[in-house]
Design an enzyme around this catalytic site. Structure first.
Site, PDB file in Angstrom:
ATOM      1  CE  LYS A  75     -35.566   3.933 -55.185  1.00 22.02           C
ATOM      2  NZ  LYS A  75     -34.498   3.131 -55.811  1.00 22.02           N
ATOM      3  CB  CYS A 126     -39.984   7.795 -41.578  1.00 19.18           C
ATOM      4  SG  CYS A 126     -38.944   7.164 -40.279  1.00 19.18           S
ATOM      5  CE  LYS A 163     -28.084  -2.199 -56.544  1.00 16.64           C
ATOM      6  NZ  LYS A 163     -28.056  -0.789 -56.836  1.00 16.64           N
ATOM      7  CD1 TRP A 208     -35.806   1.716 -42.797  1.00 13.53           C
ATOM      8  CD2 TRP A 208     -34.534   3.294 -41.882  1.00 13.53           C
ATOM      9  NE1 TRP A 208     -34.486   1.362 -42.985  1.00 13.53           N
ATOM     10  CE2 TRP A 208     -33.693   2.322 -42.442  1.00 13.53           C
ATOM     11  CE3 TRP A 208     -33.945   4.404 -41.249  1.00 13.53           C
ATOM     12  CZ2 TRP A 208     -32.295   2.404 -42.388  1.00 13.53           C
ATOM     13  CZ3 TRP A 208     -32.561   4.482 -41.198  1.00 13.53           C
ATOM     14  CH2 TRP A 208     -31.762   3.490 -41.763  1.00 13.53           C
ATOM     15  NE  ARG A 260     -40.515   7.789 -47.736  1.00 13.44           N
ATOM     16  CZ  ARG A 260     -40.072   8.997 -48.060  1.00 13.44           C
ATOM     17  NH1 ARG A 260     -40.355   9.513 -49.217  1.00 13.44           N
ATOM     18  NH2 ARG A 260     -39.351   9.698 -47.204  1.00 13.44           N
ATOM     19  CG  HIS A 303      -1.537  -6.243 -52.345  1.00 12.27           C
ATOM     20  ND1 HIS A 303      -0.162  -6.298 -52.307  1.00 12.27           N
ATOM     21  CD2 HIS A 303      -1.870  -5.953 -53.621  1.00 12.27           C
ATOM     22  CE1 HIS A 303       0.318  -6.038 -53.516  1.00 12.27           C
ATOM     23  NE2 HIS A 303      -0.698  -5.834 -54.332  1.00 12.27           N
ATOM     24  CD  GLU A 310     -28.882  -2.038 -52.578  1.00 10.14           C
ATOM     25  OE1 GLU A 310     -28.461  -2.142 -53.750  1.00 10.14           O
ATOM     26  OE2 GLU A 310     -29.702  -1.198 -52.234  1.00 10.14           O
ATOM     27  CG  ASN A 317     -40.708  11.145 -42.382  1.00  9.82           C
ATOM     28  OD1 ASN A 317     -41.309  10.355 -41.670  1.00  9.82           O
ATOM     29  ND2 ASN A 317     -40.851  11.205 -43.691  1.00  9.82           N
ATOM     30  N   GLY A 318     -37.168  12.027 -39.780  1.00  9.99           N
ATOM     31  CA  GLY A 318     -35.936  12.753 -39.463  1.00  9.99           C
ATOM     32  C   GLY A 318     -35.396  12.357 -38.101  1.00  9.99           C
TER      33      GLY A 318
HETATM   34  C1  F6R Z   1     -28.612   1.197 -53.674  1.00 12.27           C
HETATM   35  C2  F6R Z   1     -29.251   2.478 -53.469  1.00 12.27           C
HETATM   36  C3  F6R Z   1     -28.604   3.442 -52.548  1.00 12.27           C
HETATM   37  C4  F6R Z   1     -28.742   4.870 -53.111  1.00 12.27           C
HETATM   38  C5  F6R Z   1     -28.191   5.890 -52.098  1.00 12.27           C
HETATM   39  C6  F6R Z   1     -28.265   7.304 -52.660  1.00 12.27           C
HETATM   40  O1  F6R Z   1     -29.319   0.403 -54.571  1.00 12.27           O
HETATM   41  O2  F6R Z   1     -30.278   2.745 -54.012  1.00 12.27           O
HETATM   42  O3  F6R Z   1     -27.270   3.126 -52.316  1.00 12.27           O
HETATM   43  O4  F6R Z   1     -28.047   4.942 -54.317  1.00 12.27           O
HETATM   44  O5  F6R Z   1     -28.933   5.821 -50.920  1.00 12.27           O
HETATM   45  O6  F6R Z   1     -29.569   7.664 -52.972  1.00 12.27           O
HETATM   46  P1  F6R Z   1     -29.891   8.849 -53.940  1.00 12.27           P
HETATM   47  O7  F6R Z   1     -29.393   8.491 -55.291  1.00 12.27           O
HETATM   48  O8  F6R Z   1     -31.373   8.979 -53.892  1.00 12.27           O
HETATM   49  O9  F6R Z   1     -29.184  10.056 -53.406  1.00 12.27           O
END
Ligand code: F6R
Length: 607
Positions: A602, A2, A484, A75, A27, A503, A487, A99-100
C-alpha cells in the site's frame, strides 16, 4: 510494504502485537514474525504467508504473560519470501525489525564470516553490527547511534536487547516511524493504524533520532546522543475506519465512499462555488507568475497528475510536465525560478515522491503537495499542502483517493485560471456548480446499478490480455483503468492513446481480444468510432465506457457501460468510478484476493 510494531506495557504483548500486525496487513506483505521477552529471555516466531498463520504459531509458542516485544510484516526486497528471511532478525543479544533498504549491506557483511549469516536479507547485518557495538560500549543508545552512522539507505528499526527487558528502542532514517503513547503502555509503529485501537496520541520520530521507550516513558536522542524534547500529537483518525461496514471488500466500500469524500473535499476547498484554498495558502501570490508546473507522483497518483495536467493546461493555460517521481529525481529537469512543483501522494510517504520533493526543496522551487495522510512526511516537508479528504484507504488498489486527487487538481486549475484571468469568477462559478452534480447525482447513479460492470467483467475474466483506448483525458483514464485491472486481476493489459494502437500494437489484436474504449469526451466520438472500427474488424470484442449520447460508439460495441448524462467536467470523474468498478467486478469474477493483491504494497517506502 513492511510494517513495524513494538509494544511495552501492562497488557498482553502477544495479543497486542499480533492484532497490530493484522492491522498492518493492508500495507501488503509476504511473511511475518515477532519476538517477545519471556521468562527465558527473548523468544521468536516467524512464518511465511499470512498473519493468521503467525497467530496460530504464536498461541502455542508464547506464554500468556508477555509484556514487551516487537513484530513485523515483511514485503521482500532482499531475499525471497520465506520463514528464514522473515523478521525479526538478530543474535543472542539483540533482535531487530527493519523497514527500508540498507544500500551498503554487502560491504558491511564483509566484516563478518559468511557462515554467521543465516538469511539473504540486508537486515541481518544491522543486528550483527549492533551486537558488536553493544558489546563494546555497553550502552544501547551509543551502540544504536554508532550503527546508524555506518548504514547507508533508508531504514526504520525496532530493537530489543536481551539484557534490557521491557525496553524497546527505535531508530529512523527516511522511513516513517511513530511512537504511540497509551495509558497502558507505549508503542512503536511504522503506521498509526498499528496502535490506533489503543491510543491516538503519538510522537513522530525525526530522521536520525533514536528512541528508548519503557511502559511509562519515552526518551529521544539525536545523532550526538543528546536527549531531545518530544512533541506530542493527536491523530484525527478513527479506528472504525478499519471496518468493512457490510461490504465484501474494502475496495468496494471505498468506491462507494466516493460521493461523500468528494463532497467533503469540495467543501474544504471551495466557498460559494469558487476555489478557496485560504486555509492552507493564505496568499494568492503563491499562484502568481507561475512558469511551468511540474507534477511529480507515482502509480495511480501519477495518473491523477496526468488528469491535473489536462485540467491546468486547458483551464489555466499554464504548461505542465508530469513525470514519475522515480525518474524525475534522477533526471535533470529544467527548473526555472518561477516554476512550481506539485507532489501528489495518498500515503504521503512514497520514497521516490519524497526524494523528488526534497530535491525540489533544495533547488528552491515552490512546492505544493496534494496528500491524503495528515502529518505525513511529504505533507510536513512541502511548502504548502492541500489535503484530500478521502479518509483512510485500506484496499491496496487506490480508488477514492484517485477521485479526490483529480478533484483537487481540477479545483486548483480553476484557482490558477482565476489568478491568471483565463476564467472569470462567473465562468468559474458555473463550472463548479455543474461539477458538484458529480457527487450529488452522477457517481451515486453509477453505484446504484452494477449490472453492466458484472456483464463486462464476465468477458474480461476470460482473457489473458486486454487493451484500453481513449483520447485526451480518456487516454489518461485508460492508463489508470489498465493499472487497476492489472493490479487486482493479474490480467495483462495496456493502455494506448486510441490513435497510437495502429503504430504497432494492433498486431496483438486477434479474435476475442477485449478492447475497452473509453469515450466520454464528445469532441472525440467520431475519431474514437474509427479507432474502434479498426480493432473490431480484426476480431476485438469492444467494451465501451461512454456517455449516454455516444450513440455512434454504443452501436458498434459488444458491451456498453453508460455514464449518466452530465455536464462535461463531470465525465472524467464518473468514468473514473466506472473503470474502478470494472476492475473490481472482474477480480471478483476471477476469485482474486482483491484487497491484498499479490506482490503489492500500500505504501511504497523504498525506491
Ligand atoms: C495503485 C496504487 C499505487 C499508488 C502509488 C503511489 O492502486 O495505489 O500505484 O498510487 O504507489 O502511492 P502514494 O499515492 O501513496 O504516493
Amino acid at each position: 510494504m513492511c510494517g513495524i510494531i513494538g509494544y511495552t506495557g501492562n497488557d498482553n504483548a502477544k495479543e497486542i502485537i499480533i492484532n497490530s500486525l493484522s492491522a498492518l496487513e493492508y500495507r501488503g506483505y509476504d511473511s511475518a514474525g515477532m519476538s517477545l521477552f519471556t521468562d527465558n529471555g527473548i523468544s521468536t516466531v516467524k512464518t511465511q504467508g499470512r498473519v493468521s498463520e503467525l497467530r496460530k504459531k504464536a498461541s502455542v509458542h508464547f506464554p500468556e504473560n508477555t509484556f514487551c516485544g516487537i513484530g513485523h510484516t515483511r514485503w521482500a526486497t532482499h531475499g525471497k519470501p520465506s520463514e528464514t528471511n522473515a523478521h525479526p532478525h538478530g543474535t543472542d543479544n539483540v533482535m531487530i525489525v527493519h523497514n527500508g533498504i540498507i544500500e551498503n549491506y554487502k560491504e558491511l557483511k564483509k566484516e563478518f564470516d559468511d557462515s554467521l549469516f543465516y538469511s539473504d536479507t540486508d537486515t541481518e547485518v544491522i543486528a550483527k553490527i549492533l551486537d558488536k557495538e553493544y558489546e563494546e560500549t555497553h550502552d544501547p543508545i551509543k551502540s544504536i547511534i554508532n550503527t546508524h552512522k555506518r548504514l547507508k539507505g533508508s531504514y526504520a528499526l525496532g530493537i530489543i536487547f536481551s539484557d534490557i527487558p521491557g525496553t524497546v528502542f527505535a531508530l529512523r532514517k527516511d522511513s516513517p516511524l511513530l511512537i504511540g503513547t497509551g495509558e497502558n503502555g507505549m508503542f512503536i509503529a511504522s503506521d498509526i493504524s498499528a496502535f490506533l485501537k489503543h491510543t491516538n496520541k503519538y510522537i513522530r520520530l525525526e530522521d536520525g533520532d533514536t528512541a528508548m521507550i519503557t511502559k511509562d516513558s519515552v526518551r529521544i536522542f539525536d545523532t550526538d546522543g543528546n536527549e531531545k524534547s518530544v512533541k506530542h500529537e493527536t491523530a484525527q483518525r478513527n479506528a472504525d475506519e478499519i471496518q468493512k461496514g457490510g461490504f465484501s471488500h474494502f475496495m468496494l466500500k471505498e468506491i462507494f465512499e466516493e460521493p461523500d469524500v468528494m463532497k467533503d473535499t469540495f467543501s474544504s476547498i471551495t466557498k460559494d462555488f469558487l476555489p478557496d484554498f485560504s486555509e492552507t495558502i493564505s496568499d494568492d501570490s503563491f499562484f502568481a507568475d507561475i512558469g511551468t508546473i511540474h507534477i511529480v507522483a507515482c502509480g495511480t497518483a501519477l495518473h491523477a497528475g496526468l488528469m491535473g495536467k489536462y485540467f491546468i493546461e486547458k483551464l489555466a493555460k499554464t504548461p505542465v510536465t508530469t513525470e514519475t517521481a522515480g525518474e524525475f529525481r534522477y533526471s535533470e529537469p529544467i527548473l526555472r525560478a518561477n516554476d512550481m512543483a506539485i507532489i501528489i501522494s495518498q500515503s504521503g510517504e512514497t520514497a521516490d515522491s519524497l526524494a523528488a520533493l526534497r530535491m525540489l526543496n533544495e533547488k528552491n522551487i515552490r512546492t505544493l503537495s496534494v496528500v491524503n495522510t495528515q502529518g505525513s512526511t511529504i505533507a510536513e516537508e512541502s511548502e504548502k499542502v492541500i489535503y484530500t479528504l478521502a479518509g483512510r484507504e485500506i484496499a491496496v488498489a487506490s480508488t477514492k483517493a484517485f477521485n479526490v486527487q483529480c478533484e483537487v487538481l481540477f479545483i486548483l486549475a480553476l484557482k490558477i485560471a482565476l489568478v491568471k484571468n483565463t476564467l472569470t469568477s462567473d465562468e468559474t462559478k458555473n463550472i463548479l456548480h455543474s461539477f458538484s452534480t458529480v457527487f450529488s447525482n452522477s457517481i451515486p447513479s453509477i453505484l446504484k446499478n452494477t449490472a453492466p460492470f458484472e456483464k463486462a467483467a464476465k468477458i474480461l475474466s476470460e482473457c489473458n490480455n486486454a487493451f484500453f483506448i481513449g483520447r485526451g483525458y480518456d487516454n489518461y483514464l485508460g492508463q489508470e483503468a489498465s493499472l487497476k485491472l492489472k493490479e487486482i486481476t493479474y490480467i495483462h493489459s495496456e493502455a494506448y492513446a486510441a490513435s497510437e494502437l495502429k503504430h504497432g500494437t494492433i498486431s496483438l489484436i486477434e479474435d476475442g481480444t477485449p478492447v475497452i474504449a473509453i469515450a466520454t469526451d464528445k469532441k472525440f466520438f467520431e475519431k474514437m468510432r474509427s479507432n474502434i472500427e479498426e480493432v473490431k474488424s480484426r476480431g476485438a470484442v469492444i467494451i465501451s465506457v461512454c456517455c449516454e449520447d455516444a450513440d455512434i460508439i454504443k452501436e458498434i460495441s459488444d458491451c456498453v457501460i453508460t455514464l449518466p448524462s452530465e455536464p462535461s467536467y463531470c465525465h472524467p470523474f464518473s468514468a473514473a468510478t466506472a473503470i474502478q468498478l470494472l476492475a473490481y467486478y472482474t477480480a471478483l469474477e476471477m476469485g482474486r484476493d482483491i484487497d491484498k493483491p499479490r506482490n503489492l504494497a500500500k505504501s511504497v517506502t523504498v525506491e
